[in-house]
Motif scaffolding. Sequence first.
Motif, PDB file in Angstrom:
ATOM      1  N   PRO B   4       0.790  -1.648   0.101  1.00  0.00           N
ATOM      2  CA  PRO B   4      -0.185   0.070   0.371  1.00  0.00           C
ATOM      3  C   PRO B   4       0.443   1.410  -0.359  1.00  0.00           C
ATOM      4  O   PRO B   4       2.095   1.652   0.423  1.00  0.00           O
ATOM      5  N   ALA B   5       0.631   1.781  -0.208  1.00  0.00           N
ATOM      6  CA  ALA B   5       1.076   3.646  -0.866  1.00  0.00           C
ATOM      7  C   ALA B   5       2.140   4.343   0.238  1.00  0.00           C
ATOM      8  O   ALA B   5       2.599   4.655   0.911  1.00  0.00           O
ATOM      9  N   SER B   6       1.016   3.930   1.686  1.00  0.00           N
ATOM     10  CA  SER B   6       1.254   4.817   3.114  1.00  0.00           C
ATOM     11  C   SER B   6       2.353   3.721   3.242  1.00  0.00           C
ATOM     12  O   SER B   6       2.531   4.127   4.521  1.00  0.00           O
ATOM     13  N   SER B   7       2.709   2.279   2.521  1.00  0.00           N
ATOM     14  CA  SER B   7       3.223   1.739   3.731  1.00  0.00           C
ATOM     15  C   SER B   7       5.424   2.445   3.178  1.00  0.00           C
ATOM     16  O   SER B   7       5.428   2.507   1.988  1.00  0.00           O
ATOM     17  N   VAL B   8       5.791   2.872   4.458  1.00  0.00           N
ATOM     18  CA  VAL B   8       7.235   2.793   4.313  1.00  0.00           C
ATOM     19  C   VAL B   8       8.604   1.640   4.073  1.00  0.00           C
ATOM     20  O   VAL B   8       9.000   1.786   3.075  1.00  0.00           O
ATOM     21  N   LEU B   9       8.290   0.671   4.731  1.00  0.00           N
ATOM     22  CA  LEU B   9       9.166  -0.074   5.427  1.00  0.00           C
ATOM     23  C   LEU B   9       8.264  -1.237   5.341  1.00  0.00           C
ATOM     24  O   LEU B   9       7.156  -1.434   6.015  1.00  0.00           O
ATOM     25  N   ARG B  10       8.252  -2.449   3.906  1.00  0.00           N
ATOM     26  CA  ARG B  10       7.780  -3.517   4.040  1.00  0.00           C
ATOM     27  C   ARG B  10       9.039  -5.008   4.060  1.00  0.00           C
ATOM     28  O   ARG B  10       9.258  -5.238   3.193  1.00  0.00           O
ATOM     29  N   PHE B  11       8.753  -5.554   5.493  1.00  0.00           N
ATOM     30  CA  PHE B  11       9.998  -7.437   4.847  1.00  0.00           C
ATOM     31  C   PHE B  11       8.192  -7.650   4.561  1.00  0.00           C
ATOM     32  O   PHE B  11       7.475  -8.074   5.730  1.00  0.00           O
ATOM     33  N   ALA B  54      17.341  -3.230   4.562  1.00  0.00           N
ATOM     34  CA  ALA B  54      16.467  -2.399   4.607  1.00  0.00           C
ATOM     35  C   ALA B  54      17.217  -1.245   4.054  1.00  0.00           C
ATOM     36  O   ALA B  54      16.291  -0.780   2.977  1.00  0.00           O
ATOM     37  N   LEU B  55      18.558  -1.105   4.118  1.00  0.00           N
ATOM     38  CA  LEU B  55      19.188  -0.432   3.301  1.00  0.00           C
ATOM     39  C   LEU B  55      20.004  -0.925   1.386  1.00  0.00           C
ATOM     40  O   LEU B  55      20.248   0.144   0.992  1.00  0.00           O
ATOM     41  N   GLY B  56      19.617  -1.775   1.802  1.00  0.00           N
ATOM     42  CA  GLY B  56      20.025  -2.935   0.124  1.00  0.00           C
ATOM     43  C   GLY B  56      21.870  -2.561   0.475  1.00  0.00           C
ATOM     44  O   GLY B  56      22.047  -3.571  -0.675  1.00  0.00           O
ATOM     45  N   LEU B  57      22.084  -3.194   1.368  1.00  0.00           N
ATOM     46  CA  LEU B  57      23.717  -2.880   1.646  1.00  0.00           C
ATOM     47  C   LEU B  57      23.749  -5.015   0.913  1.00  0.00           C
ATOM     48  O   LEU B  57      24.512  -5.438   1.123  1.00  0.00           O
ATOM     49  N   VAL B  58      22.776  -5.584   2.228  1.00  0.00           N
ATOM     50  CA  VAL B  58      22.838  -6.749   1.897  1.00  0.00           C
ATOM     51  C   VAL B  58      21.624  -7.723   1.220  1.00  0.00           C
ATOM     52  O   VAL B  58      20.680  -7.253   1.561  1.00  0.00           O
ATOM     53  N   GLY B  63      12.255 -14.133   0.341  1.00  0.00           N
ATOM     54  CA  GLY B  63      11.256 -13.137   0.999  1.00  0.00           C
ATOM     55  C   GLY B  63      11.649 -12.006   0.239  1.00  0.00           C
ATOM     56  O   GLY B  63      12.105 -11.548  -0.938  1.00  0.00           O
ATOM     57  N   ASN B  64      10.741 -11.250   0.290  1.00  0.00           N
ATOM     58  CA  ASN B  64      11.018  -9.862  -0.819  1.00  0.00           C
ATOM     59  C   ASN B  64      10.471  -8.175   0.662  1.00  0.00           C
ATOM     60  O   ASN B  64      10.308  -8.722   2.111  1.00  0.00           O
ATOM     61  N   VAL B  65      11.154  -6.957   0.009  1.00  0.00           N
ATOM     62  CA  VAL B  65      11.658  -6.294   0.958  1.00  0.00           C
ATOM     63  C   VAL B  65      10.964  -4.964  -0.234  1.00  0.00           C
ATOM     64  O   VAL B  65      11.200  -4.789  -1.668  1.00  0.00           O
ATOM     65  N   PHE B  66      10.000  -4.293   0.297  1.00  0.00           N
ATOM     66  CA  PHE B  66       9.721  -2.839  -0.164  1.00  0.00           C
ATOM     67  C   PHE B  66      10.222  -1.725   0.871  1.00  0.00           C
ATOM     68  O   PHE B  66       9.842  -1.593   1.472  1.00  0.00           O
ATOM     69  N   VAL B  67      10.545  -0.948  -0.225  1.00  0.00           N
ATOM     70  CA  VAL B  67      10.700   0.675   0.491  1.00  0.00           C
ATOM     71  C   VAL B  67      10.113   1.350  -0.220  1.00  0.00           C
ATOM     72  O   VAL B  67       9.674   1.611  -1.384  1.00  0.00           O
TER      73      VAL B  67
END
Lengths: 252, 275
Positions: B4-11, B54-58, B63-67
């Motif tokens: 969803p649009a309001s989501s800032v960080l989602r694992f 979350a930063l994309g360093l790893v 699974g999926n990561v949404f920022v």
Amino acid sequence: MLDILKAPVETFQDFVVLSGRAIGNAFRSPHYFDDIVLQSDAIGVGSLLIVLFIGLFSGLVMGLQLSRTLATYGATAEMGQLVSVVLVRELGPVLVALLVAGRNASGIASELGSMKVTEQIDAMRALGTDPTQKLVTPRLIAMAVTLPLLTILADFIGLIGGYLIGRYRFGLPFSQYWTSAWQILQYNDVVQGLVKPFAFAVIISLVGCFYGIRTSGGTEGVGRSTTKAVVVSSIWIFVVDFFLGEIFVNLT
Amino acid sequence: MSAPASSVLRFENVSVSFGGVKALEGVSFEMDAGAVRIVYGAAGSGKTTLLKVALGLVCPDSGNVFVFGENVTHLSENDWFKIRAKMGILFQEGGLFDSMTIAENVAYPLLNQQVSAGRASENGQVGERVREALRFVELESTLEKFPSELSGGMRRRVGIARAIVTEPPLLLYDSPTAGLDPITANTIINLILKERDLRHATSMMVTHRFQDGHLLANFRYNPDSGQIERVVRNSNGGSQVTTKFFVMHEGRLVFEGTQQELKASRDAYVQKFAK
């Protein structure tokens, strides 16, 4: 058997990936000109005195050792030729490269290694900079420009060293030494004498950066990376020197 | 699939392993805009890895990561730079660049964003924003110093200044108080609190100190008086509403909830962080 090979092959693969990106970055913006200048100063100007020093002494020593053999055959007049060919083709590039590898591959590996263990490289990525672009490519460019220049200077000073021995041991006239030293050199020798330091520069900077960026395990890891960078780059200098020598020998 | 649009960080079921050792295992959570999460966990429980993913360093193994609503799981490094420009991070040791002065360190993200956006640097404006960020952490006098000349706590504060200078909508703090004495640690948490209550950025703070979370959940910065004050329970806009806790154990997220729920937990491991 395959398992034993796995680690070195993977390491080499990582090295090739890093090298590809570092070289590709040289043709992509953003360019960090400040860093290139800073690194050129650290590598080129910083190594200047010591390179001149070993250049002079290798010329002196070569003159000294050759003088006995040449005197046996009464061929001391050929000294200029011999010193010139050996220095320009082999000794100059390899000695300077080894010296710079000891001085700068270690410096690069320890600097980047410390940055890695103190999270500065992660911070750089997090702040939106590609560490390969900002750290590796400027070092590569700086090294590729300065190492051939340093080699030219070392060759010249080495020739002066040879001349000093010829002059004060055998009373060799100035023009005889320098004319024979100059005339023996062919395009092949000069090109070889410049291609080699260029190739060595690529090896030293990339190996130094590679081990620096791969550092893990705190300050102890930095020490390990530094050692590896010097050892591996020195070995590669000799291996590549042989193959380049092979190519150029066949060209004549 | 997108968040969803309001989501800032989602694992979504994120797992990461290093050389066969699981650092994260099936971690799922979601943070909406303005949310504050405090991640507790023992050493080696995967807290830092969580931030690095979350930063994309790893890169996650599965699974999926949404920022900011965008699936970033398989993003290339170059595409990540655009996302990271909207994130601020404070590293455990500050992560300051040794070779640069404090002013250059804090200016770095600003100048970098201008470089990548192809804009010429407006030095006056950058200088002003750098001073403003350093004023926020009360270190305006250190502009021309190098990180090695500062104490550990001061370096951490400069790290905060560098993280917030671009006013990113998402802030990540990696053990901001680790290795600091209690008084300095409180100063750091007060700064994080002040930042949270002035700008309401979505933030995630990893820590192993119970006091850090306690302060963030129960105190707020009053912009009128400029003081840190205790949150009155059940008042409107109290920060405990948005401040929630995570507890991590051996790579897994074993608890998610408010401070009250944390205190009520019967899990022995979770209890360690509830005092």
